[in-house]
Design a protein around this motif. Sequence first.
Motif, short mmCIF file in Angstrom:
data_model
loop_
_atom_site.label_atom_id
_atom_site.label_comp_id
_atom_site.label_asym_id
_atom_site.label_seq_id
_atom_site.Cartn_x
_atom_site.Cartn_y
_atom_site.Cartn_z
N GLU A 1 0.86 -1.13 0.23
CA GLU A 1 0.07 0.15 -0.22
C GLU A 1 0.84 1.24 0.02
OE1 GLU A 1 -3.01 -0.13 3.11
OE2 GLU A 1 -3.57 2.13 2.65
N ASP B 1 -3.95 3.64 -2.16
CA ASP B 1 -4.83 4.44 -1.32
C ASP B 1 -5.03 5.76 -1.65
OD1 ASP B 1 -5.97 6.09 1.13
OD2 ASP B 1 -5.60 3.99 2.27
N HIS C 1 -7.91 1.69 -2.18
CA HIS C 1 -8.80 2.14 -0.66
C HIS C 1 -9.20 3.38 -1.21
CE1 HIS C 1 -5.83 -0.53 2.33
NE2 HIS C 1 -6.95 -1.22 1.65
N ASN D 1 -10.86 6.46 -0.12
CA ASN D 1 -11.01 7.45 0.93
C ASN D 1 -10.89 8.96 0.54
OD1 ASN D 1 -11.06 5.25 2.89
ND2 ASN D 1 -8.72 4.79 2.48
N HIS E 1 -8.25 9.70 7.14
CA HIS E 1 -9.05 9.26 6.12
C HIS E 1 -10.52 10.39 6.69
CE1 HIS E 1 -7.43 4.95 5.32
NE2 HIS E 1 -6.50 6.18 5.35
ZN LIG Z 1 -5.65 2.24 3.18
#
Ligand SMILES: [Zn+2]
Length: 386
Positions: A149, A183, A220, A222, A235
Amino acid sequence: MNIGAHVRGGGKLIPSLEAGVAIGATSIQVFTQSPRMWKPSQYAPEVLSAYREAQATHPTITDTFCHATYLINLASADLELYEKSVACLTHNLSVARGMGSSGLVLHVGSHKGAGFDDVVRQIADAFERALAEADPAPEGVADCPILIENAAGAGGTVGRSLEEIQFLIDACNGDDRLGLCVDTQHLWASGFDYSSVAGTEKLVREIDNSVGMSRLRCFHLNDSKIELGGNRDRHANIGEGTIGAKGLAPLVGHPKIRDLPLLLEVPGTGEGPRAEDVVAARAVVAAGIKLYDGPTSSAPIKKAAPTKKTTVKKIAMKKAMPVKKSPKKAVKKTTAVKKSPKKTAPTKKTVKKTAPTKKTVKKTLKKTVKKSTPVKKTAKKTTKKK
Ligand SMILES: [Zn+2]
Ligand SMILES: [Zn+2]
């Protein structure tokens, strides 16, 4: 589109699937063990196989992703912490493989200022050890990649750029069992502005030119409490942060991204993603698709766009469920048809190649991964099942 969410099953596996269904998600992410404790989870082989079966036959949830323990730091200079981290990653991977997970998402850790170059080798060693030493995926089950990530960039965190992630994968000789999870909040905080079509095109090009789009297995999704380039991991709910629904739309609507699992890790009201967060995410993807395909493509999703809070939750779920079920079943049926070796029309070959369903692609991909990993096979033979 495939909107997923991080869910909690209360330490149990199968209830996690139902937690996903309850909010209208079509993929889920779970922790393989308590995320802030070293104590490994102890799942009996029957529990793992029951989960695998439940996931594989689930009518609406297509994928389960696992998130590795937060304490892991593969970039640590402290040998004891490093060894603990490798052991923990290995255990996380064993569980993820046993669950038939589509990917184990990992924060690599922080070198705390020592510098990225100094820690590349030790991180690569950790990956190689975990991939070789974790319990092998059960026979006939696609292998679970470790998905690195991207980091928000605070305090010497590793993976703050695509280049760093590429370096790590290169250091493992491009092992196919290493992939990427982007992310959106971390990317924003690390200073990458993808909030326009041009910005997103640049991102897709950079991924393509570094690790390659085939390694990108999920996002991800967010919003951010931190401004662009703020380098912190905070987030926000979709549409309530500094990126906003408008800033996320170009990214999630991109033709190469829109069908990937987009996993929410938003706070909700403190308990994590809710049904209305899933609805909000769907609306953003629909808006994003319009940017590329024009206004006609996403009419049915528009209905689900929420205006009120409490009532919307129930309505949204009721509306979302039947809509979701039909396309998913269709996909499953197609996959089943394709599995059976029909040799009726040889001319169909070209058709198949041009229009594969997502699942087929994924399965083929995974199979290729399996075949091209001699390391794992040897591991399988030597470490006999207990
Ligand atoms: Zn994440
Ligand atoms: Zn994460």
